[in-house]
Structures are given as C-alpha cells and as structure tokens.
Design an enzyme around this catalytic site. Sequence first.
Site, PDB file in Angstrom:
ATOM      1  N   ARG A 157       0.826  -1.229   0.000  1.00  0.00           N
ATOM      2  CA  ARG A 157       0.000   0.000   0.000  1.00  0.00           C
ATOM      3  C   ARG A 157       0.852   1.268   0.000  1.00  0.00           C
ATOM      4  O   ARG A 157       0.682   2.141  -0.849  1.00  0.00           O
ATOM      5  CB  ARG A 157      -0.914   0.000   1.233  1.00  0.00           C
ATOM      6  CG  ARG A 157      -2.087  -0.948   1.114  1.00  0.00           C
ATOM      7  CD  ARG A 157      -2.895  -0.955   2.382  1.00  0.00           C
ATOM      8  NE  ARG A 157      -2.163  -1.620   3.450  1.00  0.00           N
ATOM      9  CZ  ARG A 157      -2.519  -2.768   4.017  1.00  0.00           C
ATOM     10  NH1 ARG A 157      -3.635  -3.352   3.654  1.00  0.00           N
ATOM     11  NH2 ARG A 157      -1.805  -3.315   4.964  1.00  0.00           N
ATOM     12  N   ILE A 158       1.776   1.360   0.974  1.00  0.00           N
ATOM     13  CA  ILE A 158       2.544   2.608   1.098  1.00  0.00           C
ATOM     14  C   ILE A 158       3.548   2.735  -0.045  1.00  0.00           C
ATOM     15  O   ILE A 158       3.717   3.820  -0.620  1.00  0.00           O
ATOM     16  CB  ILE A 158       3.257   2.674   2.469  1.00  0.00           C
ATOM     17  CG1 ILE A 158       2.209   2.683   3.597  1.00  0.00           C
ATOM     18  CG2 ILE A 158       4.140   3.904   2.562  1.00  0.00           C
ATOM     19  CD1 ILE A 158       2.787   2.561   5.008  1.00  0.00           C
ATOM     20  N   ASP A 177       9.300  -6.584  -5.062  1.00  0.00           N
ATOM     21  CA  ASP A 177       8.430  -7.133  -4.017  1.00  0.00           C
ATOM     22  C   ASP A 177       8.605  -8.645  -4.002  1.00  0.00           C
ATOM     23  O   ASP A 177       8.871  -9.265  -5.041  1.00  0.00           O
ATOM     24  CB  ASP A 177       6.965  -6.775  -4.298  1.00  0.00           C
ATOM     25  CG  ASP A 177       6.090  -6.930  -3.057  1.00  0.00           C
ATOM     26  OD1 ASP A 177       5.744  -5.896  -2.445  1.00  0.00           O
ATOM     27  OD2 ASP A 177       5.758  -8.093  -2.692  1.00  0.00           O
ATOM     28  N   CYS A 208       8.961  -2.335   2.827  1.00  0.00           N
ATOM     29  CA  CYS A 208       8.591  -3.714   3.171  1.00  0.00           C
ATOM     30  C   CYS A 208       8.513  -3.835   4.691  1.00  0.00           C
ATOM     31  O   CYS A 208       9.119  -3.046   5.414  1.00  0.00           O
ATOM     32  CB  CYS A 208       9.614  -4.695   2.602  1.00  0.00           C
ATOM     33  SG  CYS A 208      11.296  -4.361   3.106  1.00  0.00           S
ATOM     34  N   PRO A 209       7.738  -4.799   5.185  1.00  0.00           N
ATOM     35  CA  PRO A 209       7.682  -4.986   6.641  1.00  0.00           C
ATOM     36  C   PRO A 209       8.996  -5.547   7.152  1.00  0.00           C
ATOM     37  O   PRO A 209       9.815  -6.041   6.375  1.00  0.00           O
ATOM     38  CB  PRO A 209       6.563  -6.025   6.820  1.00  0.00           C
ATOM     39  CG  PRO A 209       5.939  -6.213   5.489  1.00  0.00           C
ATOM     40  CD  PRO A 209       6.901  -5.758   4.454  1.00  0.00           C
ATOM     41  N   SER A 236      10.068   2.687   7.017  1.00  0.00           N
ATOM     42  CA  SER A 236       9.412   1.421   7.333  1.00  0.00           C
ATOM     43  C   SER A 236       9.789   0.926   8.730  1.00  0.00           C
ATOM     44  O   SER A 236       9.020   1.127   9.679  1.00  0.00           O
ATOM     45  CB  SER A 236       9.723   0.397   6.256  1.00  0.00           C
ATOM     46  OG  SER A 236       8.827  -0.671   6.379  1.00  0.00           O
ATOM     47  N   ARG A 237      10.940   0.305   8.864  1.00  0.00           N
ATOM     48  CA  ARG A 237      11.398  -0.152  10.181  1.00  0.00           C
ATOM     49  C   ARG A 237      12.911  -0.053  10.233  1.00  0.00           C
ATOM     50  O   ARG A 237      13.602  -0.436   9.280  1.00  0.00           O
ATOM     51  CB  ARG A 237      10.971  -1.607  10.445  1.00  0.00           C
ATOM     52  CG  ARG A 237       9.499  -1.788  10.800  1.00  0.00           C
ATOM     53  CD  ARG A 237       9.121  -1.153  12.141  1.00  0.00           C
ATOM     54  NE  ARG A 237       7.702  -1.279  12.439  1.00  0.00           N
ATOM     55  CZ  ARG A 237       6.785  -0.330  12.211  1.00  0.00           C
ATOM     56  NH1 ARG A 237       7.132   0.821  11.688  1.00  0.00           N
ATOM     57  NH2 ARG A 237       5.521  -0.531  12.539  1.00  0.00           N
ATOM     58  N   ASP A 261      13.033   7.750   9.249  1.00  0.00           N
ATOM     59  CA  ASP A 261      12.051   8.100  10.283  1.00  0.00           C
ATOM     60  C   ASP A 261      12.042   7.034  11.369  1.00  0.00           C
ATOM     61  O   ASP A 261      11.336   7.175  12.367  1.00  0.00           O
ATOM     62  CB  ASP A 261      10.663   8.201   9.632  1.00  0.00           C
ATOM     63  CG  ASP A 261       9.607   8.694  10.603  1.00  0.00           C
ATOM     64  OD1 ASP A 261       9.876   9.676  11.321  1.00  0.00           O
ATOM     65  OD2 ASP A 261       8.503   8.102  10.655  1.00  0.00           O
ATOM     66  N   GLU A 266      14.202   2.398  19.369  1.00  0.00           N
ATOM     67  CA  GLU A 266      13.468   3.661  19.540  1.00  0.00           C
ATOM     68  C   GLU A 266      12.964   3.789  20.966  1.00  0.00           C
ATOM     69  O   GLU A 266      12.441   2.803  21.502  1.00  0.00           O
ATOM     70  CB  GLU A 266      12.316   3.715  18.533  1.00  0.00           C
ATOM     71  CG  GLU A 266      12.845   3.729  17.101  1.00  0.00           C
ATOM     72  CD  GLU A 266      11.751   3.597  16.037  1.00  0.00           C
ATOM     73  OE1 GLU A 266      10.565   3.467  16.401  1.00  0.00           O
ATOM     74  OE2 GLU A 266      12.095   3.632  14.860  1.00  0.00           O
ATOM     75  N   HIS A 285      10.190   8.974  14.271  1.00  0.00           N
ATOM     76  CA  HIS A 285       9.072   8.069  13.957  1.00  0.00           C
ATOM     77  C   HIS A 285       7.722   8.814  13.926  1.00  0.00           C
ATOM     78  O   HIS A 285       6.809   8.516  14.711  1.00  0.00           O
ATOM     79  CB  HIS A 285       9.023   6.901  14.951  1.00  0.00           C
ATOM     80  CG  HIS A 285       8.326   5.687  14.389  1.00  0.00           C
ATOM     81  ND1 HIS A 285       8.672   4.408  14.711  1.00  0.00           N
ATOM     82  CD2 HIS A 285       7.296   5.573  13.509  1.00  0.00           C
ATOM     83  CE1 HIS A 285       7.888   3.546  14.081  1.00  0.00           C
ATOM     84  NE2 HIS A 285       7.036   4.241  13.335  1.00  0.00           N
TER      85      HIS A 285
HETATM   86  P1  NAD Z   1       1.765  -3.731   2.990  1.00  0.00           P
HETATM   87  O1  NAD Z   1       1.594  -5.033   3.676  1.00  0.00           O
HETATM   88  O2  NAD Z   1       0.629  -3.160   2.210  1.00  0.00           O
HETATM   89  O3  NAD Z   1       3.037  -3.799   2.005  1.00  0.00           O
HETATM   90  C1  NAD Z   1       4.225  -4.473   2.299  1.00  0.00           C
HETATM   91  C2  NAD Z   1       4.766  -5.065   1.008  1.00  0.00           C
HETATM   92  O4  NAD Z   1       6.040  -5.623   1.282  1.00  0.00           O
HETATM   93  C3  NAD Z   1       3.883  -6.186   0.426  1.00  0.00           C
HETATM   94  O5  NAD Z   1       3.619  -5.939  -0.943  1.00  0.00           O
HETATM   95  C4  NAD Z   1       4.732  -7.427   0.621  1.00  0.00           C
HETATM   96  O6  NAD Z   1       4.539  -8.394  -0.404  1.00  0.00           O
HETATM   97  C5  NAD Z   1       6.127  -6.836   0.552  1.00  0.00           C
HETATM   98  N1  NAD Z   1       7.140  -7.725   1.116  1.00  0.00           N
HETATM   99  C6  NAD Z   1       7.000  -8.632   2.117  1.00  0.00           C
HETATM  100  N2  NAD Z   1       8.167  -9.289   2.304  1.00  0.00           N
HETATM  101  C7  NAD Z   1       9.031  -8.790   1.412  1.00  0.00           C
HETATM  102  C8  NAD Z   1      10.390  -9.084   1.106  1.00  0.00           C
HETATM  103  N3  NAD Z   1      11.062 -10.030   1.767  1.00  0.00           N
HETATM  104  N4  NAD Z   1      10.975  -8.374   0.123  1.00  0.00           N
HETATM  105  C9  NAD Z   1      10.281  -7.429  -0.553  1.00  0.00           C
HETATM  106  N5  NAD Z   1       9.001  -7.125  -0.317  1.00  0.00           N
HETATM  107  C10 NAD Z   1       8.382  -7.784   0.651  1.00  0.00           C
HETATM  108  O7  NAD Z   1       2.232  -2.721   4.135  1.00  0.00           O
HETATM  109  P2  NAD Z   1       2.153  -1.130   4.097  1.00  0.00           P
HETATM  110  O8  NAD Z   1       0.851  -0.665   4.683  1.00  0.00           O
HETATM  111  O9  NAD Z   1       2.573  -0.637   2.763  1.00  0.00           O
HETATM  112  O10 NAD Z   1       3.282  -0.758   5.182  1.00  0.00           O
HETATM  113  C11 NAD Z   1       4.648  -1.016   4.891  1.00  0.00           C
HETATM  114  C12 NAD Z   1       5.501  -0.806   6.149  1.00  0.00           C
HETATM  115  O11 NAD Z   1       5.499   0.574   6.519  1.00  0.00           O
HETATM  116  C13 NAD Z   1       4.962  -1.490   7.422  1.00  0.00           C
HETATM  117  O12 NAD Z   1       5.360  -2.840   7.484  1.00  0.00           O
HETATM  118  C14 NAD Z   1       5.575  -0.681   8.534  1.00  0.00           C
HETATM  119  O13 NAD Z   1       6.829  -1.274   8.874  1.00  0.00           O
HETATM  120  C15 NAD Z   1       5.837   0.672   7.883  1.00  0.00           C
HETATM  121  N6  NAD Z   1       5.056   1.769   8.505  1.00  0.00           N
HETATM  122  C16 NAD Z   1       5.742   2.810   9.038  1.00  0.00           C
HETATM  123  C17 NAD Z   1       5.062   3.889   9.614  1.00  0.00           C
HETATM  124  C18 NAD Z   1       5.795   5.078  10.186  1.00  0.00           C
HETATM  125  O14 NAD Z   1       5.188   5.861  10.944  1.00  0.00           O
HETATM  126  N7  NAD Z   1       7.057   5.312   9.867  1.00  0.00           N
HETATM  127  C19 NAD Z   1       3.653   3.855   9.658  1.00  0.00           C
HETATM  128  C20 NAD Z   1       2.974   2.772   9.088  1.00  0.00           C
HETATM  129  C21 NAD Z   1       3.694   1.725   8.508  1.00  0.00           C
END
Ligand code: NAD
Length: 319
Positions: A157-158, A177, A208-209, A236-237, A261, A266, A285
């Site tokens: 999504r993001i 991905d 990615c997560p 992301s993380r 971020d 943290e 963050h």
């Molecule tokens: P999402 O589940 O929609 O997208 C994650 C994508 O990563 C998926 O398409 C998945 O197939 C892919 N993925 C999984 N394993 C992978 C790998 N080994 N290699 C490559 N791609 C891989 O999640 P999202 O809503 O887009 O969120 C993404 C990340 O953003 C979250 O996991 C979280 O860590 C981070 N996040 C950060 C904040 C912040 O405040 N900084 C806020 C929300 C989310």
Amino acid sequence: MKIVVLDGYTENPGDLSWEELEKLGELTVYDRTPGDKIAERIGDAEAVYTNKTPITAETIAKCPSMKFIGVLATGYNVVDTAAAKEAGVIVTNIPTYGTDAVAQYAIALLLELCHHVGEHSECVRAGEWTNNQDWCFWKHPLVELAGKTFGVIGFGRIGQRTAKIAEALGMKVLAYDEYPKKELETENCKMASLDELLAQSDVISLHCPLFPSTQGIINKETISKMKDGVKIINTSRGPLIVEEDLREALECGKVSGAAADVVSTEPIRADNPLLGAKNMIITPHIAWAPKESRQRLMDIAVDNLRHYINKDAVNVVNK
Ligand code: NAD
C-alpha cells in the site's frame, strides 16, 4: 465492561477525544505504563489497548479477565499472540490508517535531501543571506528528480502510493516485491529483481515490513551494488538497515544522502551509528502521526471493540 489504555499519549496527546471509547465501557487511559505496572493496571479489565507496551504470556496469565487486546498500530509484535490465543484472548490491530501520511512523509524526506529546505531556512534566519555577497547561495548540491529512478523495496500500500507521488515528480519507478505485481506495471513503473533495482535506482525507498527475510536488507553488500551517490529513504522499520554499514557508505560518499524516520532502537540511543553521520536526516518516527491519520486509527480501534462486543470481531490477528 472495564477498558484500559496502557499507553495512549502518542495516539492522543490531547488533540483527539477518547469519547467514543468511553461510550463502550468504564475507561481508564494511561499516557504510559512502565513494565512493572502492566499487569496491575490491566487488573480486572476485559478490554485492553496497547500501542508499544508489551503484553507477554506472563501478563496474560496474570490477567484472566482480559478477553480483548486492541493494538493501536499495524504491527502487533508487542503482544504474545500465541499465548493470547491459548488463553482465549482476541488480539486486533489496525491494518491500514496511514498510507497517505507515510507516503507523503517518505517524499518529504526525499525533497529535504534534494533541497535542504530546513537548513537553508535556518541559515537565512541566522543572517547568512543578509551578509552574503551574492543574491543567492546554497549549502549543498541541489538535485532535480525528474528523469531519475525511484526504487521501491516492498510494493504494498505505502510503496505504491509513494511511487505514484515520485512519478508525479517525473521519476521512473522500479519496484521490488517478494510477490511481484506485474498487473501494476505502467510505462513509467516496472517490477524488477532486487539486484536490478539496486543497480539502477538513484533513490531507494524502503516499504517492506520487518521480517527475518528483510532484516538488514540494506547492508555493505547490497550498498556495494548501488549507484554511486544513491539516496536512501527509510520510513518502514529501523532494522531493515545495518546502520554501521550505512554510516560507512555515507562517510565515504557512496551514499550521498539518507533519511530515516525509524531506527534500530526507539527512542534512538545516544550511540546509534547514524546519529551525526554525514548527510543523514533522522526524524522521531512521525510519518504515521498527522492528526487525520491518528483520528482514523482511533475510529478503527473503537470499531474493533464494538465488533468484539457484538460478537463479530474484525481485524483479529490471532485466529
Ligand atoms: P503492505 O503489507 O501493504 O506492504 C508491504 C509489502 O512488502 C507487500 O507488498 C509485501 O509483499 C512486501 N514484502 C514482504 N516481504 C518482502 C520481502 N522479503 N521483500 C520485498 N518485499 C516484501 O504494508 P504497508 O501498509 O505498505 O506498510 C509497509 C511498512 O510501513 C509497514 O510494514 C511498517 O513497517 C511501515 N510503517 C511505518 C510507519 C511510520 O510511521 N514510519 C507507519 C505505518 C507503517
């Protein structure tokens, strides 16, 4: 029903209302809860919300009245979900609330790396323009993004939303991905292998997560496959990056700028290798935290409890 929020402050520092949750039971909200007070504060509450306060198997065993845990975030690793399941406790999360906010923020970090707006504004305020012999000056090389390549690792999504904004800036997108999404390809957006993305991207943005398979995905070896002068963005993380390796790459100029971020621990530790690294921006963050996004999170959190009360629980992560 007694409802306890263990650490409500970051979700609602005072600009939102807990009113809708109050309508569902007898509510107690704590700003923060130290480790040794968790079980005591849960007490005989049936519904418990946590953002980052851990709920362990031990706590679950000590709090038999607890039947619902609402995590005020997407990631729910703070709860021992297996122990909860065994004890018949439902754990829910907020699967999506901040896609637009985080995508916007990733691009804000990128634009900051390209223009250093904050630093230029500060030096004007400090009198550097007033005392400058030319009519303009800049402190860093300024970068135009149009025509450059934006690499997205994790095209969910993001990642997809961020890529759309990058495209609007005239960038070409390469996306990697674990589950390639060919159907999302367009003239300006192509799926790629990780190695292709590393070799061709001018900017790499992590979406990615954090999984064992993605931990440390940015390391000495993957950095060596990148273009000289690449920029790296992480919203992301933190543990996706081996921070020592990124610091080294920033110091020698292989990576011309990076913005994060999120970091490995943290709040950030004083000895984090990225603190003070050359051309590194770090923020605390906050990508998720615009009021609109926290309101959405609050609405879904309340809705999760409403569904549980009506015996049709949704967003359950430990079925
Ligand atoms: P999402 O589940 O929609 O997208 C994650 C994508 O990563 C998926 O398409 C998945 O197939 C892919 N993925 C999984 N394993 C992978 C790998 N080994 N290699 C490559 N791609 C891989 O999640 P999202 O809503 O887009 O969120 C993404 C990340 O953003 C979250 O996991 C979280 O860590 C981070 N996040 C950060 C904040 C912040 O405040 N900084 C806020 C929300 C989310």
